[in-house]
Scaffold this motif. Structure first.
Motif, PDB file in Angstrom:
ATOM      1  N   THR A 404       0.828  -1.030  -0.053  1.00 42.19           N
ATOM      2  CA  THR A 404       0.030   0.162  -0.015  1.00 42.19           C
ATOM      3  C   THR A 404       0.648   1.175  -0.057  1.00 42.19           C
ATOM      4  OG1 THR A 404      -0.252  -0.316   2.424  1.00 42.19           O
ATOM      5  CG2 THR A 404      -2.103  -0.939   0.965  1.00 42.19           C
ATOM      6  N   ILE A 405       1.752   1.287   0.755  1.00 41.08           N
ATOM      7  CA  ILE A 405       2.910   2.453   0.763  1.00 41.08           C
ATOM      8  C   ILE A 405       3.372   2.334  -0.655  1.00 41.08           C
ATOM      9  CG2 ILE A 405       4.861   3.370   1.773  1.00 41.08           C
ATOM     10  CD1 ILE A 405       2.400   3.521   3.391  1.00 41.08           C
ATOM     11  N   ASP A 406       3.932   1.491  -1.316  1.00 40.50           N
ATOM     12  CA  ASP A 406       4.592   1.507  -2.539  1.00 40.50           C
ATOM     13  C   ASP A 406       3.556   2.305  -3.645  1.00 40.50           C
ATOM     14  OD1 ASP A 406       7.001   0.572  -1.949  1.00 40.50           O
ATOM     15  OD2 ASP A 406       6.498  -1.639  -2.650  1.00 40.50           O
ATOM     16  N   CYS A 407       2.525   1.783  -3.325  1.00 37.14           N
ATOM     17  CA  CYS A 407       1.105   2.257  -4.424  1.00 37.14           C
ATOM     18  C   CYS A 407       1.003   3.678  -4.029  1.00 37.14           C
ATOM     19  CB  CYS A 407      -0.292   1.392  -4.082  1.00 37.14           C
ATOM     20  SG  CYS A 407      -0.150  -0.126  -4.854  1.00 37.14           S
ATOM     21  N   ARG A 408       0.942   3.935  -2.722  1.00 33.00           N
ATOM     22  CA  ARG A 408       0.614   5.573  -2.571  1.00 33.00           C
ATOM     23  C   ARG A 408       1.786   6.571  -3.035  1.00 33.00           C
ATOM     24  NH1 ARG A 408      -1.993   7.352   2.029  1.00 33.00           N
ATOM     25  NH2 ARG A 408      -1.269   9.235   1.267  1.00 33.00           N
ATOM     26  N   LEU A 409       3.130   5.806  -3.032  1.00 33.34           N
ATOM     27  CA  LEU A 409       4.112   6.847  -3.211  1.00 33.34           C
ATOM     28  C   LEU A 409       3.862   7.234  -4.909  1.00 33.34           C
ATOM     29  CD1 LEU A 409       6.974   5.206  -1.428  1.00 33.34           C
ATOM     30  CD2 LEU A 409       5.952   7.615  -1.013  1.00 33.34           C
ATOM     31  N   ILE A 437      -3.645  -1.913  10.910  1.00 31.74           N
ATOM     32  CA  ILE A 437      -2.357  -1.038  11.043  1.00 31.74           C
ATOM     33  C   ILE A 437      -1.423  -1.117   9.987  1.00 31.74           C
ATOM     34  CG2 ILE A 437      -0.460  -0.434  12.410  1.00 31.74           C
ATOM     35  CD1 ILE A 437      -2.018  -1.188  14.897  1.00 31.74           C
ATOM     36  N   GLY A 438      -1.404  -2.407   9.365  1.00 32.49           N
ATOM     37  CA  GLY A 438      -0.679  -2.780   7.997  1.00 32.49           C
ATOM     38  C   GLY A 438      -1.337  -2.050   6.911  1.00 32.49           C
ATOM     39  N   ALA A 439      -2.871  -1.855   6.757  1.00 31.47           N
ATOM     40  CA  ALA A 439      -3.446  -1.043   5.783  1.00 31.47           C
ATOM     41  C   ALA A 439      -3.626   0.363   6.164  1.00 31.47           C
ATOM     42  CB  ALA A 439      -4.610  -1.936   5.673  1.00 31.47           C
ATOM     43  N   LEU A 440      -3.036   0.814   7.359  1.00 29.68           N
ATOM     44  CA  LEU A 440      -3.374   2.205   8.072  1.00 29.68           C
ATOM     45  C   LEU A 440      -3.490   3.298   6.815  1.00 29.68           C
ATOM     46  CD1 LEU A 440      -4.064   3.090  10.898  1.00 29.68           C
ATOM     47  CD2 LEU A 440      -1.995   3.751  11.044  1.00 29.68           C
ATOM     48  N   PHE A 441      -2.559   3.431   5.804  1.00 30.35           N
ATOM     49  CA  PHE A 441      -2.551   4.522   5.081  1.00 30.35           C
ATOM     50  C   PHE A 441      -3.000   4.302   3.684  1.00 30.35           C
ATOM     51  CE2 PHE A 441       0.960   4.568   8.075  1.00 30.35           C
ATOM     52  CZ  PHE A 441       0.909   5.886   8.731  1.00 30.35           C
ATOM     53  N   TRP A 464     -11.274  -0.058  14.570  1.00 27.29           N
ATOM     54  CA  TRP A 464     -10.120   0.448  13.462  1.00 27.29           C
ATOM     55  C   TRP A 464     -11.070   1.098  12.148  1.00 27.29           C
ATOM     56  CZ3 TRP A 464      -5.585   2.008  14.296  1.00 27.29           C
ATOM     57  CH2 TRP A 464      -4.906   1.520  15.477  1.00 27.29           C
ATOM     58  N   LEU A 465     -11.964   0.410  11.869  1.00 23.94           N
ATOM     59  CA  LEU A 465     -12.785   1.210  10.651  1.00 23.94           C
ATOM     60  C   LEU A 465     -13.119   2.679  11.154  1.00 23.94           C
ATOM     61  CD1 LEU A 465     -14.894  -1.801   9.397  1.00 23.94           C
ATOM     62  CD2 LEU A 465     -13.061  -0.757   8.201  1.00 23.94           C
ATOM     63  N   GLY A 466     -13.546   2.667  12.065  1.00 25.97           N
ATOM     64  CA  GLY A 466     -13.761   4.141  12.872  1.00 25.97           C
ATOM     65  C   GLY A 466     -12.499   4.916  12.894  1.00 25.97           C
ATOM     66  N   PHE A 467     -11.481   4.382  13.366  1.00 24.87           N
ATOM     67  CA  PHE A 467     -10.114   5.350  13.210  1.00 24.87           C
ATOM     68  C   PHE A 467      -9.786   5.704  11.988  1.00 24.87           C
ATOM     69  CE2 PHE A 467      -5.668   5.815  13.425  1.00 24.87           C
ATOM     70  CZ  PHE A 467      -5.260   6.282  14.451  1.00 24.87           C
ATOM     71  N   LEU A 468     -10.072   4.674  10.931  1.00 26.35           N
ATOM     72  CA  LEU A 468      -9.546   5.038   9.634  1.00 26.35           C
ATOM     73  C   LEU A 468     -10.418   6.272   9.024  1.00 26.35           C
ATOM     74  CD1 LEU A 468      -8.859   1.522   8.406  1.00 26.35           C
ATOM     75  CD2 LEU A 468      -7.420   3.403   8.240  1.00 26.35           C
ATOM     76  N   ARG A 469     -11.604   6.181   9.214  1.00 27.08           N
ATOM     77  CA  ARG A 469     -12.778   7.385   9.188  1.00 27.08           C
ATOM     78  C   ARG A 469     -12.327   8.473   9.770  1.00 27.08           C
ATOM     79  NH1 ARG A 469     -16.694   3.069   9.384  1.00 27.08           N
ATOM     80  NH2 ARG A 469     -16.929   3.878  11.495  1.00 27.08           N
ATOM     81  N   VAL A 501      -0.290  11.217  12.171  1.00 25.04           N
ATOM     82  CA  VAL A 501      -0.454  10.020  12.646  1.00 25.04           C
ATOM     83  C   VAL A 501       0.986   9.378  12.269  1.00 25.04           C
ATOM     84  CG1 VAL A 501      -1.558   7.883  12.200  1.00 25.04           C
ATOM     85  CG2 VAL A 501      -2.650  10.083  12.219  1.00 25.04           C
ATOM     86  N   VAL A 502       1.520   8.889  13.165  1.00 21.72           N
ATOM     87  CA  VAL A 502       2.614   8.025  12.829  1.00 21.72           C
ATOM     88  C   VAL A 502       2.617   6.404  13.294  1.00 21.72           C
ATOM     89  CG1 VAL A 502       5.255   7.868  13.763  1.00 21.72           C
ATOM     90  CG2 VAL A 502       4.121  10.064  13.476  1.00 21.72           C
ATOM     91  N   ALA A 503       2.923   5.716  12.335  1.00 19.81           N
ATOM     92  CA  ALA A 503       2.700   4.247  12.624  1.00 19.81           C
ATOM     93  C   ALA A 503       4.182   3.511  12.749  1.00 19.81           C
ATOM     94  CB  ALA A 503       2.035   3.621  11.357  1.00 19.81           C
ATOM     95  N   VAL A 504       4.175   3.009  14.010  1.00 23.69           N
ATOM     96  CA  VAL A 504       5.440   2.493  14.500  1.00 23.69           C
ATOM     97  C   VAL A 504       5.390   0.998  13.967  1.00 23.69           C
ATOM     98  CG1 VAL A 504       7.121   2.017  16.290  1.00 23.69           C
ATOM     99  CG2 VAL A 504       5.745   3.913  16.153  1.00 23.69           C
ATOM    100  N   TYR A 505       6.415   0.488  13.245  1.00 19.44           N
ATOM    101  CA  TYR A 505       6.257  -0.981  12.935  1.00 19.44           C
ATOM    102  C   TYR A 505       7.591  -1.803  13.643  1.00 19.44           C
ATOM    103  CZ  TYR A 505       2.768   0.317   9.586  1.00 19.44           C
ATOM    104  OH  TYR A 505       1.492   0.932   9.187  1.00 19.44           O
ATOM    105  N   THR A 506       8.764  -1.447  13.203  1.00 21.35           N
ATOM    106  CA  THR A 506       9.853  -1.904  13.512  1.00 21.35           C
ATOM    107  C   THR A 506      10.971  -1.066  14.067  1.00 21.35           C
ATOM    108  OG1 THR A 506      10.771  -1.986  11.527  1.00 21.35           O
ATOM    109  CG2 THR A 506       9.657  -4.053  12.291  1.00 21.35           C
TER     110      THR A 506
END
Length: 576
Positions: A404-409, A437-441, A464-469, A501-506
């Motif tokens: 999803t990030i690759d596509c967004r870019l 969270i993996g699909a967050l963006f 999470w559906l509500g968070f995304l909205r 919004v910052v998503a922390v992964y690793t």
């Protein structure tokens, strides 16, 4: 052979490039330091390829960002870096990136290039990057080469490329309907080819209760065969056993508050279809053993057949859009001659077909939905698709994040969807949250039996559906700044108008810069380290993976502030 010069903004690095083939290259006057543009006249339109070649130093590069890379985040060698770019697969751009997320050099071609060999790789002889671009198919008589050697975040460098493509395409770019940015239900992982009118209506009813806005009916509506093959593709008529009255069924789904998107795979024709005898001599060859072939879009009769197949669902059954699949099946090499064909290349035929389809569909429905899938991410297809879905990666939250990030870019302002979210019925609540969270963006697609979720899962999904909205302004429309593409994006930041919004992964170290930051814990540990919030009064609210508040405090943090955030949870950090 013609030569041209590439120079860094400070003038310290200069390289000479060459053009081989029937063409000329002319530098444009520099409009901004570090961005070099060249106009290339080419014989590629008449079948004569032109090759551009130069080297560039990139000592601290750690990865080559490319449109299609999946898990490979390496620096390829020059002899292993060649990638065929077609209008139906990939895009003509690449960026060398260092360990601080800075682009060293970003190379792209204009959007009118339909076909090229795009190679950026390490030259073992001179320890520099060798760039070699061979253009074989284009619209018009020439194209533009763009080289960006400014030191900037690689996402900003790619945004500049997509902005240039958007300027070239202008008002030909398809509008994005508002519903394309809303969560959708997909039947693929939940039903596969066992889909039926009854199951679709059940999913639509459940999806409405969760806030989804459309149901995407995938493969299976057109066949009673459930062996996951395509031998019956080609007619694109509903099977009377599973969908006895398609138009009435679509009306019932609409009455449940859902728009209806129908899967179709125009390139494919199976030997058991009624259309096979008519079109079997108008194919590019077999794609699935000896039972499924790829139709040749250079032939007018093929395009006419496929146009009717794509228009019929909207015109006669009332569907709201199409999920057009397997377009990249047309990216074949060594294609046979096309008797009676009227196109110079397969890609030209595909574009003529897609133009005819979208023209007709928009007459019927101006806000028609058209889903495309990664890997067809070329800007030439922005004229047709209204949203782009990440490539299939079932049960893989990490790969969904990367794709999803690759596509967004590369998507510019176009909508990007996740691959369909699925998980095991016995998964932990935290595991379910990690898929979102993996699909967050991106805009999520869900493919679970929503009306049969256990209570713990239901609460997480609703949250999470509500968070995304609620955070869509930052997540979907903010400035996207992913970190460490070489490590599959260890952290992703989206800066919106009122919050970040910052998503922390690793990477658990978070630098907060704005007065309102929401930190999402997509990692495996609870402990996060916050920098940049010291010497001021800060409000902190921590929630778990289902949105339940677990901690609240007002404090003056230290320089490195350790906070405890449940896995799959979030922390809201605010100061005046």
């Amino acid at each position: 052979m013609t030569t041209f010069e590439i120079q860094s903004p400070d003038g310290r690095t200069v390289r000479t490039g060459s053009l081989a083939g029937p063409g000329t290259i002319t530098p444009r006057p520099a409009a901004e330091p570090g961005v070099l543009r060249y106009d290339v006249t080419s014989g590629a339109a008449a079948g004569g390829p032109v090759t551009l070649r130069w080297t560039w130093p990139a000592d601290d590069a750690v990865t080559l960002w490319r449109p299609l890379q999946d898990s490979r985040r390496n620096l390829p060698t020059d002899w292993g870096s060649h990638r065929e770019v077609r209008s139906v697969r990939s895009a003509p751009v690449a960026s060398l990136v260092n360990g601080q997320d800075r682009a060293i050099a970003t190379v792209s071609l204009s959007s009118n290039v339909r076909g090229c060999d795009f190679a950026v790789g390490v030259s073992e002889e001179i320890a520099e990057q060798l760039i070699e671009l061979t253009v074989t198919d284009l619209e018009g008589e020439g194209f533009a080469l763009r080289i960006d050697v400014r030191a900037q975040h690689f996402a900003e460098a790619l945004r500049a490329v997509t902005a240039e493509w958007a300027a070239e395409l202008g008002d030909r770019i398809a509008d994005v309907p508002a519903v394309a940015l809303q969560a959708m239900y997909s039947t693929w992982y939940s039903d596969h080819q066992h889909v039926s009118a009854g199951s679709v209506e059940r999913h639509a009813r459940a999806g409405s209760a969760y806030g989804t806005q459309a149901v995407i009916v995938d493969d299976g509506w057109q066949t009673d065969d459930t062996r996951r093959g395509y031998a019956y593709c080609g007619d694109w008529e509903p099977t009377s056993h599973k969908f006895p009255d398609m138009a009435e069924h679509v009306r019932r789904v609409h009455a449940l508050g859902q728009q209806y998107v129908l899967w179709i795979a125009p390139p494919l024709i199976g030997v058991h279809s009624k259309a096979w005898d008519k079109l079997k001599d108008r194919t590019l060859g077999f794609a699935d053993g000896e039972v499924t072939a790829v139709l040749d879009p250079r032939c007018p009769e093929v395009r006419e057949h496929l146009l009717e197949c794509c228009v019929r669902p909207v015109r006669d059954w009332g569907v709201d859009g199409l999920k057009i699949d397997f377009i990249d099946s047309w990216a074949r090499t060594g294609v046979p001659p096309a008797p009676g064909g009227d196109c110079s290349s397969v890609d030209e035929g595909v574009e003529r077909f897609l133009q005819a389809v979208t023209d007709e569909l928009r007459k019927l429905r101006p806000d028609v939905l058209i889903e495309f899938r990664q890997d067809y991410v070329h800007p030439r297809l922005w004229r047709f698709g209204t949203f782009l879905r990440a490539g299939d990666c079932a049960l893989d939250a990490v790969e969904n994040r990367v794709r999803t990030i690759d596509c967004r870019l590369l998507a510019g302002d176009r909508a990007v969807h996740s691959d369909m979210l699925m998980w095991h019925s016995s998964a932990s609540a935290e595991n379910v949250a990690q898929h979102f969270i993996g699909a967050l963006f991106s805009t999520p697609q869900v493919s679970m039996e929503l009306d049969a979720l256990p209570p713990g899962h239901e609460q997480v999904v609703r949250y999470w559906l509500g968070f995304l909205r609620d955070h869509a302004d930052a997540l979907l429309h903010g400035v996207l700044l992913p970190s460490r593409p070489d490590a599959r994006y260890t952290q992703v930041r989206a800066v919106g108008a009122t919050e970040t919004v910052v998503a922390v992964y690793t990477n658990p170290v978070v630098r907060v810069q704005e007065s309102c930051t929401v930190v999402v814990n997509g990692g495996a540990e609870r402990r996060l380290y916050v920098e940049g919030a010291c010497d001021r009064l800060v409000d902190l609210v921590v929630s778990d993976c289902s949105g339940r508040e677990v901690h609240r405090e007002t404090t003056t943090p230290p320089e490195v502030w350790t906070i405890d955030v449940p896995v799959g949870g979030s922390a809201r950090i605010v100061w005046d």
